[in-house]
Scaffold this motif. Structure first.
Motif, PDB file in Angstrom:
ATOM      1  N   VAL A  82       4.337  17.640   0.797  1.00 37.90           N
ATOM      2  CA  VAL A  82       3.591  18.314   1.868  1.00 37.90           C
ATOM      3  C   VAL A  82       2.613  19.316   1.259  1.00 37.90           C
ATOM      4  O   VAL A  82       1.449  19.403   1.672  1.00 37.90           O
ATOM      5  N   SER A  83       3.079  20.059   0.230  1.00 39.59           N
ATOM      6  CA  SER A  83       2.191  21.044  -0.381  1.00 39.59           C
ATOM      7  C   SER A  83       1.026  20.358  -1.086  1.00 39.59           C
ATOM      8  O   SER A  83      -0.086  20.896  -1.130  1.00 39.59           O
ATOM      9  N   SER A  84       1.255  19.148  -1.615  1.00 38.64           N
ATOM     10  CA  SER A  84       0.148  18.394  -2.216  1.00 38.64           C
ATOM     11  C   SER A  84      -0.870  17.994  -1.157  1.00 38.64           C
ATOM     12  O   SER A  84      -2.078  18.012  -1.408  1.00 38.64           O
ATOM     13  N   LEU A  85      -0.351  17.620   0.019  1.00 39.94           N
ATOM     14  CA  LEU A  85      -1.272  17.280   1.112  1.00 39.94           C
ATOM     15  C   LEU A  85      -2.104  18.495   1.509  1.00 39.94           C
ATOM     16  O   LEU A  85      -3.332  18.406   1.623  1.00 39.94           O
ATOM     17  N   THR A  86      -1.460  19.651   1.689  1.00 37.69           N
ATOM     18  CA  THR A  86      -2.217  20.841   2.100  1.00 37.69           C
ATOM     19  C   THR A  86      -3.208  21.235   1.002  1.00 37.69           C
ATOM     20  O   THR A  86      -4.312  21.696   1.295  1.00 37.69           O
ATOM     21  N   MET A  87      -2.818  21.016  -0.259  1.00 38.92           N
ATOM     22  CA  MET A  87      -3.744  21.320  -1.371  1.00 38.92           C
ATOM     23  C   MET A  87      -4.954  20.399  -1.328  1.00 38.92           C
ATOM     24  O   MET A  87      -6.095  20.842  -1.471  1.00 38.92           O
ATOM     25  N   ALA A  88      -4.690  19.080  -1.126  1.00 38.49           N
ATOM     26  CA  ALA A  88      -5.790  18.117  -1.062  1.00 38.49           C
ATOM     27  C   ALA A  88      -6.734  18.462   0.088  1.00 38.49           C
ATOM     28  O   ALA A  88      -7.962  18.380  -0.041  1.00 38.49           O
ATOM     29  N   LEU A  89      -6.148  18.906   1.212  1.00 38.88           N
ATOM     30  CA  LEU A  89      -6.982  19.264   2.363  1.00 38.88           C
ATOM     31  C   LEU A  89      -7.748  20.568   2.106  1.00 38.88           C
ATOM     32  O   LEU A  89      -8.849  20.760   2.634  1.00 38.88           O
ATOM     33  N   THR A  90      -7.150  21.461   1.295  1.00 36.10           N
ATOM     34  CA  THR A  90      -7.872  22.679   0.921  1.00 36.10           C
ATOM     35  C   THR A  90      -9.170  22.318   0.204  1.00 36.10           C
ATOM     36  O   THR A  90     -10.242  22.861   0.506  1.00 36.10           O
ATOM     37  N   VAL A  91      -9.062  21.365  -0.757  1.00 39.87           N
ATOM     38  CA  VAL A  91     -10.265  20.925  -1.489  1.00 39.87           C
ATOM     39  C   VAL A  91     -11.262  20.311  -0.501  1.00 39.87           C
ATOM     40  O   VAL A  91     -12.464  20.574  -0.565  1.00 39.87           O
ATOM     41  N   TYR A  92     -10.725  19.514   0.415  1.00 41.82           N
ATOM     42  CA  TYR A  92     -11.571  18.848   1.416  1.00 41.82           C
ATOM     43  C   TYR A  92     -12.377  19.876   2.224  1.00 41.82           C
ATOM     44  O   TYR A  92     -13.593  19.739   2.396  1.00 41.82           O
ATOM     45  N   TYR A  93     -11.687  20.945   2.674  1.00 44.54           N
ATOM     46  CA  TYR A  93     -12.387  21.947   3.491  1.00 44.54           C
ATOM     47  C   TYR A  93     -13.245  22.876   2.648  1.00 44.54           C
ATOM     48  O   TYR A  93     -14.233  23.420   3.143  1.00 44.54           O
ATOM     49  N   ALA A  94     -12.867  23.061   1.361  1.00 40.24           N
ATOM     50  CA  ALA A  94     -13.725  23.859   0.478  1.00 40.24           C
ATOM     51  C   ALA A  94     -15.073  23.166   0.311  1.00 40.24           C
ATOM     52  O   ALA A  94     -16.128  23.810   0.315  1.00 40.24           O
ATOM     53  N   GLN A  95     -15.025  21.827   0.200  1.00 40.92           N
ATOM     54  CA  GLN A  95     -16.270  21.062   0.065  1.00 40.92           C
ATOM     55  C   GLN A  95     -17.140  21.195   1.303  1.00 40.92           C
ATOM     56  O   GLN A  95     -18.352  21.084   1.231  1.00 40.92           O
ATOM     57  N   LYS A  96     -16.483  21.409   2.432  1.00 40.16           N
ATOM     58  CA  LYS A  96     -17.230  21.565   3.676  1.00 40.16           C
ATOM     59  C   LYS A  96     -17.604  23.024   3.921  1.00 40.16           C
ATOM     60  O   LYS A  96     -18.285  23.332   4.907  1.00 40.16           O
ATOM     61  N   GLY A  97     -17.094  23.915   3.059  1.00 41.19           N
ATOM     62  CA  GLY A  97     -17.403  25.333   3.231  1.00 41.19           C
ATOM     63  C   GLY A  97     -16.716  25.949   4.431  1.00 41.19           C
ATOM     64  O   GLY A  97     -17.166  26.964   4.965  1.00 41.19           O
ATOM     65  N   ASN A  98     -15.601  25.350   4.865  1.00 42.18           N
ATOM     66  CA  ASN A  98     -14.868  25.858   6.025  1.00 42.18           C
ATOM     67  C   ASN A  98     -13.881  26.931   5.560  1.00 42.18           C
ATOM     68  O   ASN A  98     -12.788  26.628   5.077  1.00 42.18           O
ATOM     69  N   ARG A  99     -14.276  28.164   5.712  1.00 42.42           N
ATOM     70  CA  ARG A  99     -13.511  29.272   5.156  1.00 42.42           C
ATOM     71  C   ARG A  99     -12.145  29.416   5.815  1.00 42.42           C
ATOM     72  O   ARG A  99     -11.128  29.583   5.133  1.00 42.42           O
ATOM     73  N   ASN A 100     -12.075  29.327   7.139  1.00 40.32           N
ATOM     74  CA  ASN A 100     -10.813  29.565   7.837  1.00 40.32           C
ATOM     75  C   ASN A 100      -9.761  28.513   7.488  1.00 40.32           C
ATOM     76  O   ASN A 100      -8.602  28.836   7.249  1.00 40.32           O
ATOM     77  N   MET A 101     -10.175  27.249   7.467  1.00 39.22           N
ATOM     78  CA  MET A 101      -9.216  26.197   7.138  1.00 39.22           C
ATOM     79  C   MET A 101      -8.739  26.330   5.694  1.00 39.22           C
ATOM     80  O   MET A 101      -7.569  26.081   5.389  1.00 39.22           O
ATOM     81  N   GLN A 102      -9.639  26.725   4.796  1.00 37.00           N
ATOM     82  CA  GLN A 102      -9.225  26.955   3.401  1.00 37.00           C
ATOM     83  C   GLN A 102      -8.125  27.997   3.344  1.00 37.00           C
ATOM     84  O   GLN A 102      -7.102  27.807   2.685  1.00 37.00           O
ATOM     85  N   VAL A 103      -8.358  29.120   4.019  1.00 33.44           N
ATOM     86  CA  VAL A 103      -7.385  30.221   3.961  1.00 33.44           C
ATOM     87  C   VAL A 103      -6.044  29.755   4.521  1.00 33.44           C
ATOM     88  O   VAL A 103      -4.989  29.959   3.902  1.00 33.44           O
ATOM     89  N   ILE A 104      -6.073  29.078   5.676  1.00 30.40           N
ATOM     90  CA  ILE A 104      -4.829  28.617   6.302  1.00 30.40           C
ATOM     91  C   ILE A 104      -4.089  27.653   5.374  1.00 30.40           C
ATOM     92  O   ILE A 104      -2.876  27.778   5.137  1.00 30.40           O
ATOM     93  N   LEU A 105      -4.837  26.703   4.800  1.00 28.71           N
ATOM     94  CA  LEU A 105      -4.185  25.672   3.982  1.00 28.71           C
ATOM     95  C   LEU A 105      -3.678  26.235   2.659  1.00 28.71           C
ATOM     96  O   LEU A 105      -2.635  25.814   2.157  1.00 28.71           O
ATOM     97  N   ILE A 106      -4.398  27.203   2.086  1.00 28.19           N
ATOM     98  CA  ILE A 106      -3.909  27.818   0.845  1.00 28.19           C
ATOM     99  C   ILE A 106      -2.618  28.581   1.136  1.00 28.19           C
ATOM    100  O   ILE A 106      -1.640  28.500   0.377  1.00 28.19           O
TER     101      ILE A 106
END
Lengths: 304, 110
Positions: A82-106
């Motif tokens: 699960v933590s790998s999934l949230t990490m992968a999604l963090t990268v995904y949202y970082a690429q989109k510049g979505n600050r809030n989702m990055q913070v939540i997923l980290i």
């Protein structure tokens, strides 16, 4: 990325030694992968030790492994996935510049990483209470028994026919490693599948007696189970240290993401921390079956 | 590097449903490892349980490396690096074990 190769525009994340973001990205990636390859060799040395001693003493490894809590090990595997999934999604949202989702997923990644370490702490405590820490005198000591060098009660975990573990009171004044259950070695002896190394390593009586009539020496078997617990603690301990380092990286990423550092132009630190996190997950993907599950079929009444 | 497509490709190839899909494959793999470890496959040949567990672990690892770590869309140099890591480890296993397999056990008159 329309800004690529545009000399008039300097990307905010571009370091001065690189010409383009692509060059920087490739350099960073290859550097991180080179590091990960060295990590593979680092853990690989320990996997080699595991391979060698399990090949020599498979029944001692199965006996030690069967004491480990496969449910907690499996739970931790799922937690890491699960933590790998949230990490992968963090990268995904970082690429989109979505600050809030990055913070939540980290934060979620950090929570799952902490849960993993918490479960590990519960397991280590259980080993401490049972007297399975291979270091000399690092186990729980019993008060009032100091006169006895080693007040040995049955500390080994027994397995009932339904597979449930029955815990025994551990009483040692010295806190030394203890293992008394030699049933799996006896089973291998009776059914004739001891390895050549086991025929030497589990017995102390004369080798001129036929193997089926010899008596297993519990202290010699104990020393082989102790090898398993050494490997268990060193490998899971090194993995746990990697988790702690990963959590440190996540804390730093959280700080940077909080101030909205990453965007489609610049997200390399998130991606590289992600590679590290996934690598640590992969190590556990192998540790789980190799340490926790290797003797399970004996509990289910299996044979050879 | 000429691989200017890789960052774009990540956007194109991995979206949230695909990440969830890979995640579910990993969960199923974990449950499968746990369940099959209870079966007595060593009845068929020695080490069958371990072999199956390692096959599942390699499949899970491949999912993580290729999709979560984006190697599938990375440059050939990254592919080479990742694969080389496992080749070096295989060499370490092979050379160490061939030594021990052929060394004898230190006991004479056996």
């Amino acid at each position: 990325m329309a800004t690529h190769n545009n000399d008039d525009y300097h990307q905010p994340g571009l370091q001065h030694q690189f010409d383009t973001m692509e060059q920087q990205q490739d350099s960073v990636s290859i550097g991180m992968w080179m590091f990960l390859v060295q990590e593979i060799m680092f853990f690989g040395g320990l996997f080699t030790v595991y391979l060698l001693y399990r090949w020599k003493f498979p029944m001692a490894f199965a006996a030690g492994s069967n004491h480990l809590d496969a449910f907690l090990g499996g739970l931790n595997t799922l937690v890491l996935i699960v933590s790998s999934l949230t990490m992968a999604l963090t990268v995904y949202y970082a690429q989109k510049g979505n600050r809030n989702m990055q913070v939540i997923l980290i934060v979620l990644t950090m929570i799952f990483g902490t849960v993993f370490l918490g479960v590990k702490a519960v397991e280590y405590t259980d080993k401490y209470n049972h007297g399975y820490i291979p270091f000399a005198d690092w186990n729980k000591k019993t008060r009032g028994a100091a006169d006895h060098k080693n007040v040995k009660h049955d500390s080994a975990t027994e397995h009932k026919s339904d597979g449930k573990e029955v815990e025994h009171e551990y009483k040692s004044a010295t806190g030394v490693f203890e293992w008394k259950d030699t049933k799996l070695a006896e089973k291998a002896q009776k059914e004739g599948f001891l390895t050549e190394w086991e025929k030497i390593g589990y017995f102390s009586d004369s080798s001129s007696i036929p193997i089926a009539e010899r008596k297993i020496d519990p202290t010699k078997f104990e020393s082989k189970v102790r090898i398993f617990f050494w490997i268990y603690f060193i490998m899971t301990g090194l993995h746990a240290i990697h988790m702690i380092v990963g959590l440190g990286m996540m804390a730093w990423l959280l700080w940077k993401a909080w101030f909205n550092t990453y965007s489609a132009e610049y997200f390399a630190p998130v991606e590289m921390a992600g590679l590290y996190w996934h690598f640590v997950d992969i190590v556990w993907i192998f540790l789980f079956p190799l340490l926790y599950l290797l003797g399970r079929h004996f509990l289910a009444g299996g044979g050879h | 590097m000429s691989n200017s497509h890789d960052e774009h490709a990540q956007h194109e190839h991995m979206d949230i449903p695909r990440y969830i899909g890979i995640f579910l494959v990993l969960v199923v793999g974990t449950i499968l490892t746990y369940v099959t470890s209870q079966w007595d496959l060593d009845h068929y040949f020695a080490g069958a349980n371990t072999l199956l567990a390692l096959i599942i672990a390699f499949a899970k690892m491949s999912c993580v490396v290729l999709f979560f770590m984006h190697v599938w869309w990375n440059s050939k140099l990254i592919w080479l690096t990742a694969v080389a890591g496992f080749c070096w480890m295989a060499i370490m296993f092979a050379f160490t074990m061939q030594d021990y397999f052929t060394r004898g056990n230190g006991v004479f008159n056996k």
